[in-house]
Design a protein around this motif. Structure first.
Motif, PDB file in Angstrom:
ATOM      1  N   CYS A  96      21.837 -10.812   9.592  1.00 19.99           N
ATOM      2  CA  CYS A  96      21.696  -9.364   9.690  1.00 19.99           C
ATOM      3  C   CYS A  96      20.373  -8.970   9.027  1.00 19.99           C
ATOM      4  O   CYS A  96      20.093  -9.384   7.899  1.00 19.99           O
ATOM      5  N   CYS A  97      19.568  -8.216   9.757  1.00 14.54           N
ATOM      6  CA  CYS A  97      18.283  -7.751   9.263  1.00 14.54           C
ATOM      7  C   CYS A  97      18.353  -6.244   9.061  1.00 14.54           C
ATOM      8  O   CYS A  97      19.210  -5.569   9.621  1.00 14.54           O
ATOM      9  N   CYS A  98      17.434  -5.716   8.279  1.00 12.67           N
ATOM     10  CA  CYS A  98      17.349  -4.265   8.144  1.00 12.67           C
ATOM     11  C   CYS A  98      15.897  -3.838   8.299  1.00 12.67           C
ATOM     12  O   CYS A  98      14.976  -4.661   8.236  1.00 12.67           O
ATOM     13  N   ASP A  99      15.707  -2.551   8.496  1.00 12.98           N
ATOM     14  CA  ASP A  99      14.352  -2.023   8.566  1.00 12.98           C
ATOM     15  C   ASP A  99      13.715  -2.093   7.183  1.00 12.98           C
ATOM     16  O   ASP A  99      14.403  -2.271   6.169  1.00 12.98           O
ATOM     17  N   SER A 101      17.164  -1.280  -1.842  1.00 13.02           N
ATOM     18  CA  SER A 101      18.096  -0.174  -1.975  1.00 13.02           C
ATOM     19  C   SER A 101      19.362  -0.711  -2.630  1.00 13.02           C
ATOM     20  O   SER A 101      19.719  -1.882  -2.431  1.00 13.02           O
ATOM     21  N   PRO A 102      20.076   0.108  -3.395  1.00 11.28           N
ATOM     22  CA  PRO A 102      21.255  -0.400  -4.116  1.00 11.28           C
ATOM     23  C   PRO A 102      22.363  -0.909  -3.205  1.00 11.28           C
ATOM     24  O   PRO A 102      23.209  -1.697  -3.633  1.00 11.28           O
ATOM     25  N   ASP A 103      22.358  -0.486  -1.935  1.00 10.58           N
ATOM     26  CA  ASP A 103      23.391  -0.928  -1.003  1.00 10.58           C
ATOM     27  C   ASP A 103      22.873  -1.970  -0.003  1.00 10.58           C
ATOM     28  O   ASP A 103      23.501  -2.211   1.033  1.00 10.58           O
ATOM     29  N   TYR A 104      21.736  -2.602  -0.311  1.00 11.31           N
ATOM     30  CA  TYR A 104      21.142  -3.606   0.577  1.00 11.31           C
ATOM     31  C   TYR A 104      22.146  -4.720   0.901  1.00 11.31           C
ATOM     32  O   TYR A 104      22.451  -4.981   2.071  1.00 11.31           O
ATOM     33  N   LEU A 105      22.666  -5.381  -0.126  1.00 14.70           N
ATOM     34  CA  LEU A 105      23.591  -6.489   0.111  1.00 14.70           C
ATOM     35  C   LEU A 105      24.879  -5.995   0.764  1.00 14.70           C
ATOM     36  O   LEU A 105      25.377  -6.609   1.716  1.00 14.70           O
ATOM     37  N   ASP A 106      25.415  -4.914   0.259  1.00 10.45           N
ATOM     38  CA  ASP A 106      26.673  -4.378   0.762  1.00 10.45           C
ATOM     39  C   ASP A 106      26.592  -4.059   2.252  1.00 10.45           C
ATOM     40  O   ASP A 106      27.439  -4.490   3.058  1.00 10.45           O
ATOM     41  N   TYR A 120       9.010 -11.833  11.758  1.00 11.66           N
ATOM     42  CA  TYR A 120       9.246 -13.214  11.318  1.00 11.66           C
ATOM     43  C   TYR A 120       9.151 -13.383   9.800  1.00 11.66           C
ATOM     44  O   TYR A 120       9.128 -14.512   9.291  1.00 11.66           O
ATOM     45  N   SER A 121       9.123 -12.281   9.053  1.00 11.07           N
ATOM     46  CA  SER A 121       9.187 -12.386   7.597  1.00 11.07           C
ATOM     47  C   SER A 121      10.559 -12.930   7.198  1.00 11.07           C
ATOM     48  O   SER A 121      11.577 -12.563   7.787  1.00 11.07           O
ATOM     49  N   VAL A 122      10.588 -13.767   6.176  1.00  6.66           N
ATOM     50  CA  VAL A 122      11.873 -14.319   5.757  1.00  6.66           C
ATOM     51  C   VAL A 122      12.691 -13.280   5.000  1.00  6.66           C
ATOM     52  O   VAL A 122      13.923 -13.336   4.981  1.00  6.66           O
ATOM     53  N   TRP A 123      12.013 -12.311   4.378  1.00  3.89           N
ATOM     54  CA  TRP A 123      12.735 -11.265   3.645  1.00  3.89           C
ATOM     55  C   TRP A 123      13.235 -10.179   4.594  1.00  3.89           C
ATOM     56  O   TRP A 123      12.970 -10.216   5.764  1.00  3.89           O
ATOM     57  N   ASN A 124      13.968  -9.214   4.066  1.00  2.00           N
ATOM     58  CA  ASN A 124      14.686  -8.132   4.751  1.00  2.00           C
ATOM     59  C   ASN A 124      15.769  -8.650   5.710  1.00  2.00           C
ATOM     60  O   ASN A 124      16.140  -7.998   6.659  1.00  2.00           O
ATOM     61  N   LYS A 125      16.289  -9.824   5.390  1.00  2.00           N
ATOM     62  CA  LYS A 125      17.333 -10.455   6.206  1.00  2.00           C
ATOM     63  C   LYS A 125      18.338 -11.156   5.303  1.00  2.00           C
ATOM     64  O   LYS A 125      17.974 -11.695   4.260  1.00  2.00           O
ATOM     65  N   GLU A 161      18.153   0.792   9.156  1.00  2.00           N
ATOM     66  CA  GLU A 161      18.028   1.503   7.889  1.00  2.00           C
ATOM     67  C   GLU A 161      16.983   0.791   7.042  1.00  2.00           C
ATOM     68  O   GLU A 161      17.012  -0.442   6.940  1.00  2.00           O
ATOM     69  N   PRO A 162      16.060   1.520   6.401  1.00  2.00           N
ATOM     70  CA  PRO A 162      15.012   0.881   5.585  1.00  2.00           C
ATOM     71  C   PRO A 162      15.533   0.510   4.195  1.00  2.00           C
ATOM     72  O   PRO A 162      15.153   1.102   3.178  1.00  2.00           O
ATOM     73  N   LEU A 163      16.386  -0.482   4.138  1.00  2.00           N
ATOM     74  CA  LEU A 163      17.003  -0.875   2.876  1.00  2.00           C
ATOM     75  C   LEU A 163      16.114  -1.791   2.044  1.00  2.00           C
ATOM     76  O   LEU A 163      16.367  -1.993   0.855  1.00  2.00           O
ATOM     77  N   TYR A 164      15.099  -2.355   2.681  1.00  2.00           N
ATOM     78  CA  TYR A 164      14.160  -3.237   1.981  1.00  2.00           C
ATOM     79  C   TYR A 164      12.839  -2.492   1.806  1.00  2.00           C
ATOM     80  O   TYR A 164      12.239  -2.038   2.780  1.00  2.00           O
TER      81      TYR A 164
END
Length: 321
Positions: free
Chosen positions: A116-119, A97-102, A161-166, A205-208
């Motif tokens: 910080c992780c996201c859905d 999502s465009p606001d993932y990093l933000d 335990y995925s390394v992504w979405n964090k 929030e499902p940002l990934y």
């Protein structure tokens, strides 16, 4: 100096890589650098990445002979400057999502958290995705480092335990690398990183957006090299078996790994030793698995079915799994 380092291992994902890189270039938070590590792709991945880099200096492209995802990620970690504050890992067929990093950075800072992780949201066709910018929600879950580690080992709670979405404070990754040449490198490393953080925030929030590539659980190829999951799970179990807070989660991870081997391999060489070890663990752990209310349903069903023997367990899951 870029505030965030983004690590993207790439191998033969030319059909999707452009969408992935575009979603990063369009982030509302712009102070980042991207290390795109082409791991010997045989398609047009390298050309796509180089074109992005020629237009946006934040993108750096590294090409290496094929050595695996863990090696590619490690290259990115090594290239990240010590002064960098944050690091995040993206798979090359996924979209942000465009606001993932933000959103992740703001949430981490507001809560003084190292991670910080996201859905996450699965997709097959990117045209179906909502990629609009949304206000930052306060719908968060605050976890201690051990709560987060326990949740990821149960594999049915946040975070996974995925390394992504964090997004992580880079200090947690300095000098830390994925085991190369092995499968399930995330399981070997991410729980340790979670356990060494000060706290973990989960942003609901499902940002990934992660791309799903068909195939059922039982249809997924299980080559011999994947049996390393048993070694990884045994080490986790050994570490936490006497820890009252963590032992249930460690038991769940080991039981899940054993069921995976029994259900996804044939009773023939070279799997015999791993199947034997797995079955011995199943017989040892199945009652604990059934009694633990936090164990995921699939494991409970498999544990109950295991009392009928290996053939019954396999037949049941091939019919209904």
């Amino acid at each position: 100096m870029a505030e965030v380092s983004i690590i993207i291992p790439v191998y033969n994902t030319g059909a999707y890589l452009g969408e992935c890189l575009a979603s990063i270039a369009n982030q509302t938070f712009g102070n980042f650098e991207v290390f795109v590590i082409d791991d010997g792709s045989k398609d047009n991945c390298l050309a796509i990445a180089q074109e992005f880099a020629s237009k946006d200096s934040r993108f750096k492209v590294i090409h290496q002979e094929n050595r695996g995802m863990a090696s590619a990620r490690n290259v990115g970690i090594k290239m990240t400057p010590h002064e960098t504050t944050w690091i995040t890992f993206i798979d090359s067929d996924d979209i942000l999502s465009p606001d993932y990093l933000d959103h992740l950075i703001k949430t981490a800072l507001e809560n003084d958290a190292d991670i910080c992780c996201c859905d996450k949201e699965p997709f097959r066709d990117s045209s179906s995705l909502d990629l609009d910018i949304h206000p930052l929600t306060k719908n968060i879950l605050t976890l201690t480092n051990l709560e987060a580690t326990r949740n990821c080992l149960y594999q049915n709670e946040y975070p996974d335990y995925s390394v992504w979405n964090k997004i992580y404070k880079f200090k947690l990754w300095e000098g830390r690398y994925f085991p190369e040449g092995k499968f399930f490198e995330d399981l070997a490393v991410v729980p340790v990183v979670l356990s060494e953080s000060n706290k973990v925030i989960f942003l609901k929030e499902p940002l990934y957006k992660y791309r799903k590539h068909g195939t059922s659980f039982l249809a997924t190829s299980f080559v011999f090299e994947k049996t390393v999951i048993l070694d990884v799970a045994e080490k986790i179990y050994e570490k936490y078996k006497d820890d009252k807070f963590m032992q249930g989660a460690a038991t769940s991870t080991l039981a899940s790994s054993c069921f995976s081997i029994i259900l996804r391999t044939k009773d023939e060489e070279p799997f015999k030793e791993f199947r034997k070890r797995s079955w011995e663990w199943i017989r040892t752990l199945r009652w604990k698995t059934i009694r633990d209310p936090r164990t995921r349903t699939r494991n409970k069903i498999a544990a109950i079915a295991s009392y009928g023997g290996e053939k019954f367990l396999s037949a049941l899951f091939r019919r209904f799994g």
